[in-house]
Design an enzyme around this catalytic site. Structure first.
Site, mmCIF file in Angstrom:
data_model
loop_
_atom_site.group_PDB
_atom_site.id
_atom_site.type_symbol
_atom_site.label_atom_id
_atom_site.label_comp_id
_atom_site.label_asym_id
_atom_site.label_seq_id
_atom_site.Cartn_x
_atom_site.Cartn_y
_atom_site.Cartn_z
ATOM 1 N N GLU A 128 26.694 6.938 43.289
ATOM 2 C CA GLU A 128 27.864 7.779 43.548
ATOM 3 C C GLU A 128 28.129 7.851 45.040
ATOM 4 O OE1 GLU A 128 28.968 12.472 43.036
ATOM 5 O OE2 GLU A 128 28.191 11.428 41.269
ATOM 6 N N ASN A 182 32.428 9.931 31.949
ATOM 7 C CA ASN A 182 31.357 10.826 31.526
ATOM 8 C C ASN A 182 31.905 12.090 30.871
ATOM 9 O OD1 ASN A 182 29.811 8.949 32.891
ATOM 10 N ND2 ASN A 182 28.614 10.481 33.997
ATOM 11 N N ASP A 230 21.556 9.785 33.719
ATOM 12 C CA ASP A 230 22.666 10.255 34.530
ATOM 13 C C ASP A 230 22.139 11.091 35.700
ATOM 14 O OD1 ASP A 230 25.369 10.663 35.168
ATOM 15 O OD2 ASP A 230 25.469 12.521 33.992
#
Length: 276
Positions: free
Chosen positions: A129, A223, A77
């Protein structure tokens, strides 16, 4: 991870991506997944590695995923460097995220393309992202939320070839000071502009109703970090407040149970079935 997200798309649900920082968190998350008979993702962010070194966490995460009774993806992540992305791939992670959201748009595209190029050689799923999710993964900063621009999202996905896109719609990492106000109009517009699964970061603190609404608007990965870390800590605190003689093994079980219960609750919501 790509397979899990595409299956979730068919079933109109989201896959929980649960951050882990020690053995108890890994065990708790996977026990919950097995009890709920639901595929999950276990993940660790690059900023967490100073507390939970990749050389310790990665082999444990990968082997635990292999031995789980349900499908489990192992994910890096918020990868910030190619060095760590490559190390995670080398350890057997099935997906990686390159987070270039703090970079100018064009630079985010170019750096993400590099990450996708490397990961694709090993058939590793990629996430990136666009926009700015509030706060920060380790609480060291408080980034101001910047909504993902749908037109930029369309170009970003086409040019980078990422498998999943994390979006900013009012969500934030860490504890929310007030109830989050998610912009579902932006989310729906993004969904209509891109053809990859969408990811919601900063899930801890969002209501069950808003989670379900996000799922109905195309979010396929959610998440959860802060809620699990908090659940583990609270469970340990409660155990240590008891008057009985304390020992590691009972503390171990308490920490596992704290994570297990939190993850089970999340999975129930993310499966998008049943009343809430």
């Amino acid at each position: 991870m790509k397979e899990l997200l595409l299956q979730a798309e068919k079933e109109n649900r989201a896959v929980g991506a649960f951050s882990v920082g020690n053995m108890e968190m890994v065990i708790g998350a996977l026990k919950a997944a097995e009890e709920m008979n639901t595929p999950v993702i276990i993940q660790i962010a690059e900023v967490r590695l100073r507390h939970s070194p990749l050389a310790c966490m990665a082999p444990m995460m990968v082997q635990a995923a292999r031995e789980a009774k349900v499908p489990v993806a192992v994910h890096l992540d918020h990868g910030l460097s190619m060095e760590v992305l490559c190390k995670a791939i080398g350890f057997g992670f099935s997906s990686v995220m390159f987070d270039g959201s703090s970079l100018p748009f064009e630079e985010n595209i170019s750096e993400t393309k590099k990450a996708v190029h490397v990961a694709s050689k090993y058939k590793v799923t990629t996430e990136a992202e666009l926009g700015v999710v509030g706060g920060s993964e380790d609480g060291s900063a408080n980034h101001k939320i910047k909504y993902t621009d749908p037109e930029q999202a369309k170009r970003f996905v086409l040019e980078t070839g990422v498998d999943a896109l994390a979006v900013a719609i009012g969500n934030a990492h860490g504890h929310y000071a007030t109830e989050p106000k998610l912009n579902f109009e932006v989310l729906e517009t993004i969904r209509n502009c891109v053809d990859v699964p969408l990811v919601l970061h900063g899930g801890s603190g969002i209501s069950a109703q808003d989670f379900r609404k996000c799922i109905d608007h195309g979010v396929r990965k959610i998440n959860i970090a802060t809620a699990s870390f908090t659940a583990l800590t609270k469970s340990a605190e409660n155990y240590l407040k008891t008057e009985e003689p304390h020992n590691y093994f009972a503390l171990n079980e308490a920490m596992i149970d704290g994570v297990l219960q939190n993850v089970k609750n999340c999975i129930y919501i993310f499966n998008n079935k049943g009343e809430i």
